[in-house]
Design an enzyme around this catalytic site. Sequence first.
Site, PDB file in Angstrom:
ATOM      1  N   ASP A 159       0.845  -1.196   0.000  1.00 16.18           N
ATOM      2  CA  ASP A 159       0.000   0.000   0.000  1.00 16.18           C
ATOM      3  C   ASP A 159       0.880   1.245   0.000  1.00 16.18           C
ATOM      4  OD1 ASP A 159      -2.993   1.000   0.766  1.00 16.18           O
ATOM      5  OD2 ASP A 159      -1.493   2.231   1.773  1.00 16.18           O
ATOM      6  N   ASN A 163      -1.948  12.924  -4.297  1.00 18.47           N
ATOM      7  CA  ASN A 163      -2.968  13.484  -5.193  1.00 18.47           C
ATOM      8  C   ASN A 163      -3.257  14.945  -4.872  1.00 18.47           C
ATOM      9  OD1 ASN A 163      -3.477  11.298  -6.886  1.00 18.47           O
ATOM     10  ND2 ASN A 163      -4.942  10.386  -5.466  1.00 18.47           N
ATOM     11  N   HIS A 166      -4.049  14.513  -9.565  1.00 19.80           N
ATOM     12  CA  HIS A 166      -4.398  13.117  -9.809  1.00 19.80           C
ATOM     13  C   HIS A 166      -3.601  12.505 -10.963  1.00 19.80           C
ATOM     14  CE1 HIS A 166      -7.724  12.688  -6.942  1.00 19.80           C
ATOM     15  NE2 HIS A 166      -7.972  13.971  -7.193  1.00 19.80           N
ATOM     16  N   ASP A 170      -1.531   9.110 -10.754  1.00 22.04           N
ATOM     17  CA  ASP A 170      -1.612   7.978 -11.686  1.00 22.04           C
ATOM     18  C   ASP A 170      -0.222   7.553 -12.137  1.00 22.04           C
ATOM     19  OD1 ASP A 170      -4.346   7.935 -11.511  1.00 22.04           O
ATOM     20  OD2 ASP A 170      -4.701   8.938 -13.430  1.00 22.04           O
ATOM     21  N   GLU A 179      -4.530   2.476  -4.390  1.00 19.36           N
ATOM     22  CA  GLU A 179      -3.076   2.495  -4.234  1.00 19.36           C
ATOM     23  C   GLU A 179      -2.541   1.181  -3.686  1.00 19.36           C
ATOM     24  OE1 GLU A 179      -4.800   4.564  -0.511  1.00 19.36           O
ATOM     25  OE2 GLU A 179      -5.285   4.314  -2.642  1.00 19.36           O
TER      26      GLU A 179
END
Length: 265
Positions: A128, A136, A141, A145, A171
């Site tokens: 994680d 973000n 964002h 990505d 994530e």
Amino acid sequence: MRTALATLLQPVARPRITTDRELRRYVAMVTAIALVAALSLDGAQQMIFFVSWEVTLRNWTLTTVIVLVVTIPVSLLMGLPQRELYQAKLLVERLSRTDMLTGMLNRRALMEAAEQEPDAATLMAIVDIDHFKRVNDTYGHQAGDRVIETIGRMMSARFEGMALVGRLGGEEFALLADHRSLRRLTGSIEAFRKALQNRPIVVGDRAIVVTVSIGLATRRASDPFDQLYAETDGALYDAKRSGRNQLRLAGEGEANGAAEQFAAA
């Protein structure tokens, strides 16, 4: 007789064409059947109305040309949709098992792989990204990505041949392997965690430093996969609760020291 004829013609009437080779075979088979049938009828006609061998050979040549000119395009028109339909089904199936952002296996594919052999012992790790919402919020964002994509590529390259690697969603990533790989894989996962914290991910003109928390667990052959997943998730929670950026093995303390022991064993 009727049953034998139906069996013979089934590949023509209901073809299963999945490759170019099978398409070529289908066209050749349909053309051969049509040619034999046409020449047989033509031969019967010549036996009744025989004029000369010159006329007979000319008629057979003309029949062969007509059959080839007509049958090959028609059989291609019949076979191509079958091949394209099969390939479309393969594409849909592949897309349904692939994470669109990273190109890795998705959650469904990973779960299916884990449940294909319910009696097999399995090792699972959940990775994680720490404080991903902060990434973000700070960088946008699109940058988030790119971070996910980069970590996905790094994991796929590092654990190739050692484990199945995929993205669970958001994530979170996961690894699945045979439990006999515990020592080697634990050391490799820990090395990956350390490498990631020391290697900023470059997005445009920005260098983004991220870390990961990792939970790892194994199951015995008799244990259900749901139990393995819950234990792995619990180990991940322990890693987060203990300050993040660390690996925890279910049922044990911090695994950093354990990884070093495994590597030395």
